[in-house]
Design a protein around this motif. Structure first.
Motif, PDB file in Angstrom:
ATOM      1  N   UNK A 126      -0.143   2.904   7.361  1.00  0.00           N
ATOM      2  CA  UNK A 126      -1.080   1.787   7.313  1.00  0.00           C
ATOM      3  C   UNK A 126      -2.411   2.378   6.864  1.00  0.00           C
ATOM      4  N   UNK A 127      -3.010   1.820   5.805  1.00  0.00           N
ATOM      5  CA  UNK A 127      -4.233   2.421   5.266  1.00  0.00           C
ATOM      6  C   UNK A 127      -5.276   1.365   4.909  1.00  0.00           C
ATOM      7  N   UNK A 128      -6.535   1.672   5.244  1.00  0.00           N
ATOM      8  CA  UNK A 128      -7.681   0.924   4.727  1.00  0.00           C
ATOM      9  C   UNK A 128      -8.299   1.832   3.669  1.00  0.00           C
ATOM     10  N   UNK A 129      -8.028   1.587   2.398  1.00  0.00           N
ATOM     11  CA  UNK A 129      -8.361   2.553   1.350  1.00  0.00           C
ATOM     12  C   UNK A 129      -9.853   2.678   1.059  1.00  0.00           C
ATOM     13  N   UNK A 130     -10.198   3.801   0.424  1.00  0.00           N
ATOM     14  CA  UNK A 130     -11.569   4.115   0.031  1.00  0.00           C
ATOM     15  C   UNK A 130     -11.689   3.963  -1.483  1.00  0.00           C
ATOM     16  N   UNK A 131     -12.785   3.408  -1.959  1.00  0.00           N
ATOM     17  CA  UNK A 131     -13.057   3.380  -3.392  1.00  0.00           C
ATOM     18  C   UNK A 131     -12.141   2.464  -4.185  1.00  0.00           C
ATOM     19  N   UNK A 132     -12.020   2.773  -5.471  1.00  0.00           N
ATOM     20  CA  UNK A 132     -11.279   1.909  -6.396  1.00  0.00           C
ATOM     21  C   UNK A 132      -9.961   2.511  -6.864  1.00  0.00           C
ATOM     22  N   UNK A 144       9.436   6.681  -0.913  1.00  0.00           N
ATOM     23  CA  UNK A 144      10.155   5.649  -0.143  1.00  0.00           C
ATOM     24  C   UNK A 144       9.605   5.517   1.282  1.00  0.00           C
ATOM     25  N   UNK A 145       8.303   5.755   1.443  1.00  0.00           N
ATOM     26  CA  UNK A 145       7.656   5.580   2.747  1.00  0.00           C
ATOM     27  C   UNK A 145       6.979   4.215   2.741  1.00  0.00           C
ATOM     28  N   UNK A 146       7.318   3.337   3.683  1.00  0.00           N
ATOM     29  CA  UNK A 146       6.683   2.025   3.738  1.00  0.00           C
ATOM     30  C   UNK A 146       5.162   2.145   3.817  1.00  0.00           C
ATOM     31  N   UNK A 147       4.445   1.323   3.033  1.00  0.00           N
ATOM     32  CA  UNK A 147       2.992   1.392   2.950  1.00  0.00           C
ATOM     33  C   UNK A 147       2.390   0.001   3.032  1.00  0.00           C
ATOM     34  N   UNK A 148       1.296  -0.104   3.772  1.00  0.00           N
ATOM     35  CA  UNK A 148       0.613  -1.387   3.946  1.00  0.00           C
ATOM     36  C   UNK A 148      -0.888  -1.140   3.978  1.00  0.00           C
ATOM     37  N   UNK A 149      -1.657  -1.955   3.258  1.00  0.00           N
ATOM     38  CA  UNK A 149      -3.111  -1.884   3.326  1.00  0.00           C
ATOM     39  C   UNK A 149      -3.641  -2.870   4.364  1.00  0.00           C
ATOM     40  N   UNK A 150      -4.722  -2.479   5.041  1.00  0.00           N
ATOM     41  CA  UNK A 150      -5.407  -3.391   5.958  1.00  0.00           C
ATOM     42  C   UNK A 150      -6.890  -3.442   5.601  1.00  0.00           C
TER      43      UNK A 150
END
Length: 338
Positions: A126-132, A144-150
């Motif tokens: 689970x990631x709240x990303x930085x920048x663009x 193949x690792x599940x990924x989700x942005x918050x």
């Protein structure tokens, strides 16, 4: 030394087979026609003797680590700290642990942490990303690792996300100013490359335009989510020949800088300047006067994020749609009626 409780201990004490106990504790009772009474007895006895599952052995069997990586931009930002707490709380209920990393608003550090997470074999991120930039996140998907942005996200990527209704929260804040007679409303922004900033800015502009008020360039300032930005932008705005009567700070760190500048200038809220902050913090209600804020439901965001990532871990092929969580205006004492 007291021997650690095990499945065999429970089975022996209750006169059951270890298989029956294992199935009951792993939610497979119905499939094996184990009665509710037996399940209740097993769970009650497991609690009484302090049984806890061997997650390492369980993980080896299921090819899992029972860990979720959580990447946030800045742990010093109270919003992300509270969100991280809620995500950990929800994950703990599902017997998953959290590995937390702080990118410190640094894309290069975020890239290194992505590789670190992959190396740790986490079950999901689970990631709240930085920048663009988000190319480094694509490596997670390749593995193949599940990924989700918050909170923060990218509209030009296919990575699912959960965020607040940034447009509506901003729109509602400006409407509150307008309903109280304000027409000279300043906006102190964060990094305009962030989708959250763009949505909040759109809400600000639309509320003004719908009420026949021109959007003036001089009322929009700021360039990052920081106290320094809030502080310097407020000094700049309030030293204009015709200063605003209200300021909308696009996040809590900016808001803290606004409060510092207003205090240094010997001004008072709301007599000299009205203020609304996008992000509610518990202490805002304790200030005198208390500060009106746009509240994001970080608990809801955390719960949904964990539920989504666990669903993706259990079912790799499932498709997750973006979720927009409603915001709420917390009305306090910082808006003056003109």
């Amino acid at each position: 030394m007291k021997k650690k409780a095990s499945l065999k201990t429970i089975a022996k004490n209750l006169g059951l087979s270890p298989g029956t106990v294992s199935r009951a504790l792993n939610g497979k009772a119905k499939a094996y026609r184990i009665s509710d009474e037996t399940v209740d007895a097993i769970k009650k006895h497991a609690e009484e003797i302090g049984y806890s599952p061997n997650l390492i052995a369980k993980g080896l069997q299921a090819s899992r680590t029972f860990t979720i990586g959580l990447m946030i931009p800045d742990i010093a930002n109270p919003f992300f700290a509270i969100m991280a707490k809620n995500i950990e709380k929800a994950a703990s209920k599902a017997n998953f642990s959290i590995i937390l990393v702080d990118a410190e608003e640094d894309t290069d550090k975020e890239k290194r942490q992505v590789q670190n997470m992959i190396g740790r074999k986490v079950d999901g991120i689970i990631a709240a990303p930085v920048g663009t930039a988000f190319d480094h996140f694509l490596e997670i998907e390749k593995q193949k690792i599940p990924l989700l942005f918050v909170d923060r996200y990218f509209t030009d990527s296919t990575i699912p996300y959960i965020t607040s209704d940034n447009f509506q929260g901003s729109y509602d804040a400006i409407k509150l100013f307008l309903d109280n007679g304000h027409t000279k409303i300043a906006l102190i922004k964060g990094d305009e490359t962030a989708e959250t900033v763009r949505e909040r800015t759109k809400g600000y502009r639309q509320a003004l335009e719908e009420n026949g008020i021109s959007v003036e360039e001089k009322w929009e300032t700021g360039n990052e989510f920081s106290m320094e930005n809030g502080y310097l932008s407020t000094k700049e705005l309030l030293n204009l020949p015709n200063p605003p009567t209200a300021i909308f700070a696009l996040n809590n760190l900016i808001g803290f800088g606004v409060l510092q500048a207003i205090k240094e200038m010997g001004l008072t809220i709301p007599a000299d300047i009205s203020l609304i902050i996008f992000d509610d913090e518990p202490f805002l209600s304790l200030l005198s006067p208390s500060i009106t804020a746009v509240k994001q439901d970080s608990e809801k965001i955390g719960e949904i994020a964990v539920a989504f990532i666990l669903e993706k871990i259990d079912n790799e092929g499932c498709e997750l749609s973006p979720v927009i969580v409603p915001t709420e205006i917390i009305l306090r004492e910082s808006v003056k009626k003109i």
